[in-house]
Each structure stands twice: as C-alpha cells, then as structure tokens.
Design a protein around this motif. Structure first.
Motif, PDB file in Angstrom:
ATOM      1  N   LEU A 169      30.712  36.589  34.542  1.00 15.64           N
ATOM      2  CA  LEU A 169      31.506  35.935  33.510  1.00 15.64           C
ATOM      3  C   LEU A 169      31.333  36.614  32.154  1.00 15.64           C
ATOM      4  CD1 LEU A 169      33.384  33.739  32.559  1.00 15.64           C
ATOM      5  CD2 LEU A 169      31.464  32.133  32.555  1.00 15.64           C
ATOM      6  N   HIS A 170      30.096  36.894  31.781  1.00 17.81           N
ATOM      7  CA  HIS A 170      29.852  37.570  30.500  1.00 17.81           C
ATOM      8  C   HIS A 170      30.442  38.973  30.503  1.00 17.81           C
ATOM      9  CE1 HIS A 170      26.946  35.003  28.129  1.00 17.81           C
ATOM     10  NE2 HIS A 170      27.051  34.320  29.263  1.00 17.81           N
ATOM     11  N   THR A 171      30.326  39.670  31.618  1.00 13.45           N
ATOM     12  CA  THR A 171      30.879  41.019  31.710  1.00 13.45           C
ATOM     13  C   THR A 171      32.392  40.997  31.623  1.00 13.45           C
ATOM     14  OG1 THR A 171      29.012  41.741  33.090  1.00 13.45           O
ATOM     15  CG2 THR A 171      31.000  43.093  33.149  1.00 13.45           C
ATOM     16  N   ALA A 172      33.008  40.016  32.270  1.00 10.48           N
ATOM     17  CA  ALA A 172      34.468  39.905  32.248  1.00 10.48           C
ATOM     18  C   ALA A 172      34.986  39.689  30.827  1.00 10.48           C
ATOM     19  CB  ALA A 172      34.921  38.762  33.154  1.00 10.48           C
ATOM     20  N   ILE A 173      34.307  38.837  30.077  1.00 10.88           N
ATOM     21  CA  ILE A 173      34.735  38.577  28.695  1.00 10.88           C
ATOM     22  C   ILE A 173      34.479  39.805  27.825  1.00 10.88           C
ATOM     23  CG2 ILE A 173      34.275  37.188  26.640  1.00 10.88           C
ATOM     24  CD1 ILE A 173      33.629  34.839  28.514  1.00 10.88           C
ATOM     25  N   ALA A 174      33.291  40.401  27.957  1.00  9.80           N
ATOM     26  CA  ALA A 174      32.944  41.563  27.138  1.00  9.80           C
ATOM     27  C   ALA A 174      33.820  42.768  27.467  1.00  9.80           C
ATOM     28  CB  ALA A 174      31.474  41.924  27.339  1.00  9.80           C
ATOM     29  N   GLY A 175      34.164  42.936  28.747  1.00 19.59           N
ATOM     30  CA  GLY A 175      34.904  44.113  29.177  1.00 19.59           C
ATOM     31  C   GLY A 175      36.405  43.946  29.198  1.00 19.59           C
ATOM     32  N   GLY A 176      36.888  42.721  29.015  1.00 16.13           N
ATOM     33  CA  GLY A 176      38.320  42.478  29.023  1.00 16.13           C
ATOM     34  C   GLY A 176      38.932  42.516  30.408  1.00 16.13           C
ATOM     35  N   ALA A 177      38.281  41.878  31.373  1.00 15.00           N
ATOM     36  CA  ALA A 177      38.783  41.865  32.747  1.00 15.00           C
ATOM     37  C   ALA A 177      40.032  41.003  32.870  1.00 15.00           C
ATOM     38  CB  ALA A 177      37.706  41.345  33.694  1.00 15.00           C
ATOM     39  N   GLU A 178      40.847  41.336  33.849  1.00 10.88           N
ATOM     40  CA  GLU A 178      42.009  40.511  34.154  1.00 10.88           C
ATOM     41  C   GLU A 178      41.650  39.361  35.089  1.00 10.88           C
ATOM     42  OE1 GLU A 178      43.009  43.456  32.083  1.00 10.88           O
ATOM     43  OE2 GLU A 178      42.607  44.157  34.113  1.00 10.88           O
ATOM     44  N   VAL A 179      40.662  39.607  35.951  1.00 14.44           N
ATOM     45  CA  VAL A 179      40.252  38.607  36.944  1.00 14.44           C
ATOM     46  C   VAL A 179      38.724  38.559  36.981  1.00 14.44           C
ATOM     47  CG1 VAL A 179      40.301  37.913  39.378  1.00 14.44           C
ATOM     48  CG2 VAL A 179      42.312  39.028  38.355  1.00 14.44           C
ATOM     49  N   CYS A 180      38.179  37.342  37.073  1.00 13.61           N
ATOM     50  CA  CYS A 180      36.732  37.144  37.216  1.00 13.61           C
ATOM     51  C   CYS A 180      36.508  36.136  38.337  1.00 13.61           C
ATOM     52  CB  CYS A 180      36.132  36.626  35.915  1.00 13.61           C
ATOM     53  SG  CYS A 180      34.364  36.272  36.013  1.00 13.61           S
ATOM     54  N   LEU A 181      35.769  36.539  39.365  1.00  7.15           N
ATOM     55  CA  LEU A 181      35.532  35.670  40.520  1.00  7.15           C
ATOM     56  C   LEU A 181      34.035  35.385  40.627  1.00  7.15           C
ATOM     57  CD1 LEU A 181      37.955  37.474  43.017  1.00  7.15           C
ATOM     58  CD2 LEU A 181      38.437  35.539  41.488  1.00  7.15           C
ATOM     59  N   ILE A 182      33.689  34.099  40.589  1.00  9.35           N
ATOM     60  CA  ILE A 182      32.289  33.688  40.555  1.00  9.35           C
ATOM     61  C   ILE A 182      32.014  32.651  41.649  1.00  9.35           C
ATOM     62  CG2 ILE A 182      32.041  34.209  38.094  1.00  9.35           C
ATOM     63  CD1 ILE A 182      32.399  31.244  37.483  1.00  9.35           C
ATOM     64  N   PRO A 183      30.747  32.479  42.024  1.00  9.80           N
ATOM     65  CA  PRO A 183      30.398  31.543  43.115  1.00  9.80           C
ATOM     66  C   PRO A 183      30.832  30.108  42.848  1.00  9.80           C
ATOM     67  CG  PRO A 183      28.549  33.003  42.653  1.00  9.80           C
ATOM     68  CD  PRO A 183      29.559  33.241  41.568  1.00  9.80           C
ATOM     69  N   GLU A 184      30.853  29.704  41.576  1.00  5.83           N
ATOM     70  CA  GLU A 184      31.132  28.314  41.244  1.00  5.83           C
ATOM     71  C   GLU A 184      32.601  27.942  41.405  1.00  5.83           C
ATOM     72  OE1 GLU A 184      27.527  29.584  38.793  1.00  5.83           O
ATOM     73  OE2 GLU A 184      29.433  30.463  39.427  1.00  5.83           O
ATOM     74  N   ILE A 185      33.480  28.933  41.467  1.00 11.06           N
ATOM     75  CA  ILE A 185      34.919  28.658  41.562  1.00 11.06           C
ATOM     76  C   ILE A 185      35.500  29.407  42.768  1.00 11.06           C
ATOM     77  CG2 ILE A 185      37.150  28.731  40.378  1.00 11.06           C
ATOM     78  CD1 ILE A 185      35.671  28.848  37.727  1.00 11.06           C
ATOM     79  N   PRO A 186      35.561  28.792  43.947  1.00 11.71           N
ATOM     80  CA  PRO A 186      36.194  29.445  45.100  1.00 11.71           C
ATOM     81  C   PRO A 186      37.638  29.815  44.755  1.00 11.71           C
ATOM     82  CG  PRO A 186      34.985  27.493  45.797  1.00 11.71           C
ATOM     83  CD  PRO A 186      35.024  27.459  44.291  1.00 11.71           C
ATOM     84  N   TYR A 187      38.032  31.037  45.104  1.00 15.94           N
ATOM     85  CA  TYR A 187      39.333  31.525  44.654  1.00 15.94           C
ATOM     86  C   TYR A 187      40.382  31.483  45.762  1.00 15.94           C
ATOM     87  CZ  TYR A 187      37.793  35.890  46.913  1.00 15.94           C
ATOM     88  OH  TYR A 187      37.348  36.820  47.823  1.00 15.94           O
ATOM     89  N   ASP A 188      41.614  31.319  45.313  1.00 14.48           N
ATOM     90  CA  ASP A 188      42.791  31.386  46.175  1.00 14.48           C
ATOM     91  C   ASP A 188      43.327  32.810  46.052  1.00 14.48           C
ATOM     92  OD1 ASP A 188      45.414  31.364  47.208  1.00 14.48           O
ATOM     93  OD2 ASP A 188      45.716  29.261  46.655  1.00 14.48           O
ATOM     94  N   ILE A 189      43.272  33.591  47.117  1.00 16.44           N
ATOM     95  CA  ILE A 189      43.650  34.994  47.050  1.00 16.44           C
ATOM     96  C   ILE A 189      45.109  35.158  46.643  1.00 16.44           C
ATOM     97  CG2 ILE A 189      44.253  35.173  49.496  1.00 16.44           C
ATOM     98  CD1 ILE A 189      42.544  37.847  47.257  1.00 16.44           C
ATOM     99  N   ASN A 190      45.960  34.219  47.016  1.00 10.79           N
ATOM    100  CA  ASN A 190      47.375  34.304  46.650  1.00 10.79           C
ATOM    101  C   ASN A 190      47.570  34.179  45.140  1.00 10.79           C
ATOM    102  OD1 ASN A 190      48.488  34.600  49.338  1.00 10.79           O
ATOM    103  ND2 ASN A 190      47.912  32.451  49.670  1.00 10.79           N
ATOM    104  N   LYS A 191      46.757  33.352  44.512  1.00 10.85           N
ATOM    105  CA  LYS A 191      46.837  33.211  43.059  1.00 10.85           C
ATOM    106  C   LYS A 191      46.327  34.468  42.361  1.00 10.85           C
ATOM    107  CE  LYS A 191      46.600  28.157  42.860  1.00 10.85           C
ATOM    108  NZ  LYS A 191      45.862  26.984  42.338  1.00 10.85           N
ATOM    109  N   VAL A 192      45.312  35.105  42.943  1.00  9.87           N
ATOM    110  CA  VAL A 192      44.792  36.354  42.376  1.00  9.87           C
ATOM    111  C   VAL A 192      45.860  37.447  42.458  1.00  9.87           C
ATOM    112  CG1 VAL A 192      43.040  38.161  42.577  1.00  9.87           C
ATOM    113  CG2 VAL A 192      42.393  35.760  42.932  1.00  9.87           C
TER     114      VAL A 192
END
Length: 365
Positions: free
Chosen positions: A194-217
């Motif tokens: 999460l910190h890296t995504a904000i610092a680096g300007g990521a478009e997508v950040c996937l973490i254990p606490e939020i299971p992701y829907d691949i279609n939304k990604v």
C-alpha cells in the motif's frame, strides 16, 4: 563481577537489527557493572553444544548501525518449545527445550534477555516469561504487522527499496506499453504494498485484506489504455488473493520452519489478467528478499537505536514481560501479552486506503 544481559535476534532478518544491538551496547557502557553478550541465531546459540555466544563491546559493534542483517545471525527454525532434534537415523523429533534453555541462561549468570523479533518471536518471549525468564522484547518486522507499536524498524527501508524498484519499472513499462506487476512481501498484511503503491503512483494495488475481482482489475487497466495511457503498473502483496483463489504458497521442507512459503502470486495474477481479457503485454517482477537486505534508511536507524536504548533501560528497571513500543511519537512499553494479542492488518476503512482510492488506485473491490 559484572551483571550480564543476553541479546538475540530471531525470525527473518531486517534492516536495523544491528542498530538495535549497537544501541543496547552503547547504553550498557554507561553503566559500569553491566556486560552485554549475544546468542548466535536466536536461542540456538544457547542450546548448542558447545554454546555459541559472544561478548559485545563498543569495539565489536562500532559502525554496525549502517549495515543490514545482524551480526548475531538469525533463524526462524529455533522455537525452544518446538525444537527440531535430528536423530541418528536422520529423522527429526520435535521436543520442548524451554526448561533446558532457561536453566542454561541462569547457569551463565545472565540477569535478563532482550529478544529482538517479530510476532512469532515475541510470542515465544511471552511463554518464556510465563516460565520465569526475565525477558523484554524489541519489535522487528518489515511487514509492520505488530499492532502494539505504530511502526517497526525495517518497514520504512523495505518500502524505500520497493519504491525504488517500482520507479524503475514505471519507465520500462511506459517504454514498451506494458502492464508491469511487482510482487512485494506481505504475508497477511499489505502495508508494504500500500505504501509503495501510493509513493510510486501505481494504478492497481492488491493486498491480503481486500480480495480482488479480476474482472474489475482488467476493466480498470483497459480504461487506462483507452484513455491513451499505454501502460499500467501494479503492486501486489505476496499474500494477496482473488475472490476465487487461495494464496499462492507451498509447504516448506525446511526442518523447523513453521510457515508455508509464499511467492509467485505475480505470475498467477498475470495468467488471471490474460484469461480475463487483458490484451497488453505483461511482465512480472518478484522483489523477494531484496526488501530485507541492505543499508537501513536513516529513520529506521534512529528508531532502532531508540529501541535499543529503551530495552536496556527496561532491564535496569526490571520491567520484564514487556516490549518496547513506538506510540504517538513516544518510545514507551507495552506488555508482551498486549503486543501479541492482535495482528496489525490494514484497515479497509482507514484514511490510507481512502486516500489511495481517491487518487485513482484500484484495489479490485
């Protein structure tokens, strides 16, 4: 005769461990009747025959605060309550050597122990304290997953290493119009990602606490390409999982290692993206143990040194059964029981997640 304090480092290595050791030694030097000794590879140094312990002095610890790793070495395969013993036939028997450990420490004339380690190490500290050992803890984990302290040393260095790597992937991704996936550490908590995504300007950040829907990604990535942004960068924690998959792991064949081994979720995500209709070229990078190594950043050296000084002063004050903590800009103490009672997950309703979403970072939820 000088009083002795035993220092050890357990669990995974982490930038800043040497700064803690140095802080303890330099603070102890201010007291004329104290001597610091170290056990090699956590409690293994005490349990070995012959024992592997070493005297720690200003000379032997001079300049080590700038070095990664630990001069005392470390292990995550030496739980004295579930200690692996090899038999003559090559088989392994798990035994409880905690009473033996405490007896050996007392026979050495050691007044108290400072255990530098993460959640697992401090749970061991609590159990040893319950059995009568004078022990205090120093929190250590790059994952920042101990809830009783705002930060643990090593975390900021790991984030800096990950961010430096991510910055490099942005330029190569942009040059080739690719989707770049970078996998970082984070078994159960997504703080580094999460910190890296904000610092680096990521478009997508996937973490254990939020299971992701691949279609939304995929939808988020496709929209970016449709707007003329011909590349996308993703940060994913090693413990992240989609709504329909489990974490990517395998059983360890290492004797005494109590966790499954993570790693490879970046490649799983790559295949998921392709199967869900992502047409862009995709490349994967797994940072792995590079996040644990190297020179600690200045803030981690400072925090680690403060922890070391405080830990020794806890010994002077006989504040056993407690752990050093950094709370509300103060170096304080908490009980080992409180320190290990709850895990420090990323709160999905935190301002950190809120801010990330409102600068356009997608979590696939």
């Amino acid at each position: 005769m000088k009083k002795k304090v035993l220092v050890l480092t357990g669990g995974g290595d982490c930038p800043g461990l040497n700064a803690v050791i140095r802080g303890i030694v330099k603070r102890a030097k201010q007291e004329k009747d104290w001597q610091v000794v170290g056990s090699m590879e956590a409690f293994n140094g005490i349990l070995r025959d012959p024992m592997e312990i070493k005297k720690l002095s200003n000379r032997s610890t001079a300049g080590i605060h700038v070095k990664g790793g630990t001069i005392l070495k470390t292990t995550n395969k030496g739980n004295p309550f579930d200690f692996p013993m090899k038999n003559e036939d090559g088989s392994v028997t798990i035994i409880d050597r905690s009473d033996e450990l405490i007896e050996k420490i007392q026979d050495l004339g050691i007044e108290a122990v400072i255990s530098i380690g993460g959640d697992g190490s401090q749970r061991i500290s609590q159990k040893l304290f319950d059995q009568g050992l004078n022990i205090v803890g120093v929190p250590k984990t790059i994952d920042n997953d101990l809830s009783a302290t705002n930060y643990t040393f090593g975390f900021r260095t790991a984030v800096q290493i990950a961010t430096d790597s991510f910055d490099k992937l942005v330029t190569t991704g942009e040059s080739h119009h690719r989707v770049m996936i970078m996998e970082v550490m984070g078994r159960d908590a997504g703080w580094i990602a999460l910190h890296t995504a904000i610092a680096g300007g990521a478009e997508v950040c996937l973490i254990p606490e939020i299971p992701y829907d691949i279609n939304k990604v995929v939808k988020h990535i496709n929209q970016r390409y449709e707007k003329g942004k011909g590349f996308a960068n993703i940060v994913i924690a090693e413990g992240a999982k989609s709504l329909n998959t489990k974490i990517v792991s395998k059983e360890s064949d290492e004797t005494g290692y109590e966790h499954v081994r993570l790693g490879g979720v970046a490649y799983q995500l790559s295949e998921q993206l392709k199967a869900a209709g992502c047409k862009a070229d995709i490349r994967e990078t797994v940072l792995g143990h590079t996040q644990r190594g190297g020179t600690p950043v200045a803030s981690d050296r400072v925090l680690a040194t403060l922890f070391g000084v405080k830990a020794f002063e806890m010994i002077l004050n006989k504040e056993y059964g407690k752990m050093v903590s950094y709370l509300n800009n103060e170096i304080t103490t908490v009980s080992l029981e409180a320190a290990t009672s709850s895990y420090n997950y990323v709160a999905t309703d935190s301002f950190l997640v809120h801010a990330a979403k409102n600068i356009g970072i997608a979590f696939g939820d």
